[in-house]
Design a protein around this motif. Structure first.
Motif, PDB file in Angstrom:
ATOM      1  N   ALA A   1     -22.666  72.596  26.305  1.00 24.89           N
ATOM      2  CA  ALA A   1     -22.537  71.770  25.097  1.00 24.89           C
ATOM      3  C   ALA A   1     -23.673  70.773  24.982  1.00 24.89           C
ATOM      4  O   ALA A   1     -24.107  70.426  23.892  1.00 24.89           O
ATOM      5  CB  ALA A   1     -21.198  71.044  25.101  1.00 24.89           C
TER       6      ALA A   1
ATOM      7  N   VAL B   1     -26.821  70.955  25.381  1.00 21.30           N
ATOM      8  CA  VAL B   1     -28.020  71.338  24.656  1.00 21.30           C
ATOM      9  C   VAL B   1     -27.686  71.830  23.256  1.00 21.30           C
ATOM     10  O   VAL B   1     -28.507  71.775  22.347  1.00 21.30           O
ATOM     11  CB  VAL B   1     -28.802  72.383  25.458  1.00 21.30           C
ATOM     12  N   PHE B   2     -26.436  72.261  23.073  1.00 23.65           N
ATOM     13  CA  PHE B   2     -26.054  72.714  21.738  1.00 23.65           C
ATOM     14  C   PHE B   2     -25.791  71.545  20.802  1.00 23.65           C
ATOM     15  O   PHE B   2     -25.595  71.730  19.617  1.00 23.65           O
ATOM     16  CB  PHE B   2     -24.839  73.631  21.825  1.00 23.65           C
TER      17      PHE B   2
ATOM     18  N   GLN C   1     -27.908  69.470  13.440  1.00 24.74           N
ATOM     19  CA  GLN C   1     -28.698  69.997  12.327  1.00 24.74           C
ATOM     20  C   GLN C   1     -27.840  70.829  11.391  1.00 24.74           C
ATOM     21  O   GLN C   1     -27.934  70.726  10.178  1.00 24.74           O
ATOM     22  CB  GLN C   1     -29.858  70.834  12.869  1.00 24.74           C
ATOM     23  N   LEU C   2     -26.971  71.659  11.985  1.00 25.44           N
ATOM     24  CA  LEU C   2     -26.121  72.536  11.182  1.00 25.44           C
ATOM     25  C   LEU C   2     -25.204  71.740  10.265  1.00 25.44           C
ATOM     26  O   LEU C   2     -25.146  71.963   9.054  1.00 25.44           O
ATOM     27  CB  LEU C   2     -25.290  73.422  12.116  1.00 25.44           C
ATOM     28  N   TYR C   3     -24.523  70.750  10.838  1.00 28.53           N
ATOM     29  CA  TYR C   3     -23.560  70.011  10.024  1.00 28.53           C
ATOM     30  C   TYR C   3     -24.238  69.022   9.079  1.00 28.53           C
ATOM     31  O   TYR C   3     -23.697  68.688   8.037  1.00 28.53           O
ATOM     32  CB  TYR C   3     -22.510  69.338  10.911  1.00 28.53           C
TER      33      TYR C   3
ATOM     34  N   LEU D   1     -27.785  69.250  19.660  1.00 32.66           N
ATOM     35  CA  LEU D   1     -28.799  69.064  18.626  1.00 32.66           C
ATOM     36  C   LEU D   1     -28.669  70.103  17.500  1.00 32.66           C
ATOM     37  O   LEU D   1     -28.627  69.734  16.323  1.00 32.66           O
ATOM     38  CB  LEU D   1     -30.195  69.089  19.256  1.00 32.66           C
ATOM     39  N   PRO D   2     -28.586  71.392  17.832  1.00 34.38           N
ATOM     40  CA  PRO D   2     -28.357  72.375  16.761  1.00 34.38           C
ATOM     41  C   PRO D   2     -27.093  72.090  15.947  1.00 34.38           C
ATOM     42  O   PRO D   2     -27.087  72.283  14.734  1.00 34.38           O
ATOM     43  CB  PRO D   2     -28.217  73.698  17.508  1.00 34.38           C
ATOM     44  N   PHE D   3     -26.063  71.617  16.612  1.00 36.60           N
ATOM     45  CA  PHE D   3     -24.831  71.275  15.886  1.00 36.60           C
ATOM     46  C   PHE D   3     -25.098  70.174  14.876  1.00 36.60           C
ATOM     47  O   PHE D   3     -24.657  70.225  13.741  1.00 36.60           O
ATOM     48  CB  PHE D   3     -23.742  70.811  16.860  1.00 36.60           C
TER      49      PHE D   3
END
Lengths: 286, 272
Positions: free
Chosen positions: B117, B119-120, B126-128, B122-124
């Protein structure tokens, strides 16, 4: 025997959509980072496999991986036998069974940073109950300075936090053994060890598979608790994989190497889990 | 009966010692929450010398504090509701039917618990943000589905496999349409399983901080994040921190109290 029915996909579709939305898009983003170099300003350059080569040969990654494996191995070696032993000794039914379950589930329901903070103030040598007591007993203990003490505290915290999960699952497995089995064992004059080895352990196999898998995956991803408790210190002695990853990704903003590292480490977890899952469920009619 | 069979009257000592070990840090936190920060730093005592409720008062009168609790409770409940609702039909499909890719799908669902979690995050974010959902309760509730749905499917599948298939067939012969059978007959049969699944979803969503913190800033900030920021901005308000920590245990304790019978009975029924 299950019926073949492709319409079952309609029943699974909402789950697949929701999980894929949360899993695939971020995963693709990470894969994307892992092959690029960034200098800020949203400028990205394609780097191919460079980060992967760098990560796999970097001493830093090896060190945190070894620390991580050590940590995971130690907590599994403590939590699984301890959890089973406690579940075996617990009352099976009635008021006391409920009391035990409720109290034992407590640590599982405390937010992870509170767990870290709680253990921090519990173990601090100047204001903590544990630290003060140990020092009063003549044991030189200071987890903020001594690597060994930091490790011991970290492991004690994880045992405190998660053994109950193994207990709950084992308890569930033990409760599913019909009384008739025990009666038969008594008639045969089986010893307590024989009852455990030939009746209880086989019944526990399935739940223990789940318990070990869950503990393995979650211990590999542990971040918040050690971050709050020791911050990875003293030095880097308790910097587990996730702590290191966040240092690289957010501390130094090296997205590429961090992404490559997290993918490598995701694959490691996947591989271990898959092997374990396959071995444990081998010969089972699924 | 079990105890007498082994002839050991001292078996209770193992769970007893374990529970004492579990309660010690909790007791220490509780003890600190009734002390002033000065007392915590100044004197060492097993019980508060100057008993004070000021820490709790500060939390209940400051909106940034108590809103943290409300925010956390909202997204946790929404997440539990979503996770269990979508997991029910899926778990039914896995337990009753064989379909193209079923085993792979099941393992893929489980792999989502393995992604780091950290490292994920940051992508989360950006996604939201791209979906304009940043800093909303629903964003956290949806993000937590990542690890809660697989777990709910897994638990419920175990419970459903324990229900004999004859139940479905009888209902079918009696002329029940599928949805009526599912809602009126099947769900009440596995009520204990739903209780256990809801318990685990609540638990994992309540304790998770990293994603919840990443996806919120003001309006939906969870209590755990409020704690970390307050601690760093105004030095170390240890008493306040201890009181806030103590309060985070209450919702969990209430949930356990309600499902205590389900845990004992429910775990026993399911294959888990």
């Amino acid at each position: 025997m299950k019926t073949r029915n492709q319409k079952a996909w309609f029943l699974v579709a909402p789950v697949v959509l929701l999980v894929a939305f949360n899993a695939v898009i971020p995963l693709m983003t990470v894969v994307n980072y892992s092959v690029q170099e960034t200098f800020g300003d949203n400028l990205f350059f394609f780097e191919g496999m460079k980060w992967f080569e760098e990560v796999l040969s970097s001493e830093r990654f090896h060190d945190s991986l070894i620390r991580q494996l050590k940590f995971t191995f130690i907590i599994l070696a403590i939590q699984v036998p301890l959890g089973v032993a406690i579940a075996l000794a617990m009352p099976r039914k009635g008021f006391w069974a409920s009391v035990c379950l409720v109290l034992m589930a407590m640590p599982l329901l405390i937010p992870w940073n509170v767990v870290g903070a709680m253990w921090n103030i519990f173990a601090l040598p100047d204001i903590g109950l544990l630290g003060k007591t140990l020092n009063a007993m003549g044991i030189d203990y200071n987890f903020t300075r001594q690597p060994f003490a930091a490790w011991a505290t970290l492991i004690a915290m994880d045992v405190w936090h998660w053994t109950s999960l193994v207990v709950l699952l084992s308890y569930a497995g033990l409760s599913s053994i019909p009384d008739a089995y025990y009666q038969a064992a008594r008639i045969d004059g089986a010893s307590a060890w024989a009852v455990f080895r030939y009746i209880q352990l086989p019944k526990l196999k399935h739940v223990l598979t789940i318990a070990v898998l869950l503990r393995f995956m979650d211990s590999f991803n542990i971040y918040t608790e050690p971050f709050v408790l020791t911050g990875g210190g003293p030095g880097n002695t308790t910097t587990l994989l996730s702590l290191d990853l966040v240092k690289i990704a957010l501390g130094q903003f090296d997205l590429g190497p961090a992404a490559a590292m997290s993918l490598v480490y995701f694959l490691i977890i996947l591989l271990f889990s898959w092997i374990f899952y396959t071995v444990m469920t081998r010969g089972e009619d699924k | 009966m079990m105890a007498s069979r082994h002839g050991t009257g001292f078996k209770w000592i193992v769970p007893f010692l374990y529970i004492v070990f579990l309660m010690l840090p909790i007791y220490w936190l509780l003890n600190m929450s009734f002390k002033t920060t000065n007392e915590i730093l100044g004197t060492f005592s097993l019980f508060p010398q100057e008993f004070t409720l000021d820490n709790y008062k500060a939390i209940f009168t400051d909106p940034t504090w108590y809103n943290g609790y409300i925010n956390s409770l909202i997204y946790v409940c929404v997440n539990t509701l979503i996770s269990v609702t979508v997991a029910l039909p899926a778990a039914y499909a896995f337990s009753r039917y064989r379909f193209l890719g079923d085993k792979h799908l099941f393992f893929w669902l489980l792999t989502n618990r393995m992604a780091p979690a950290a490292v994920f995050a940051l992508p989360f974010f950006q996604l939201y943000s791209a979906l304009n959902l940043f800093d909303t309760h629903i964003a956290v509730a949806l993000a937590h589905c990542l690890f809660n749905i697989p777990l709910a499917v897994w638990i419920l599948e175990g419970f459903m496999s324990g229900v004999p298939k004859e139940l479905d067939e009888t209902a079918y012969i009696d002329g029940y349409p599928f949805w009526k059978f599912f809602l009126k007959i099947f769900l009440p049969t596995i009520a204990a399983g739903i209780g256990v699944a809801a318990f685990f979803c609540f638990m994992f969503s309540w304790v998770e901080l990293l994603l919840a913190k990443t996806l919120t800033s003001v309006d939906a900030k969870p209590i755990a994040a409020v704690m970390t920021r307050t601690a760093s901005s105004s030095g170390y308000e240890l008493g306040l921190l201890a009181a806030a920590g103590t309060l985070t245990m209450i919702p969990g304790a209430i949930v356990i109290f309600f499902v205590r019978n389900y845990i004992a009975k429910g775990f026993a029924l399911g294959r888990v």
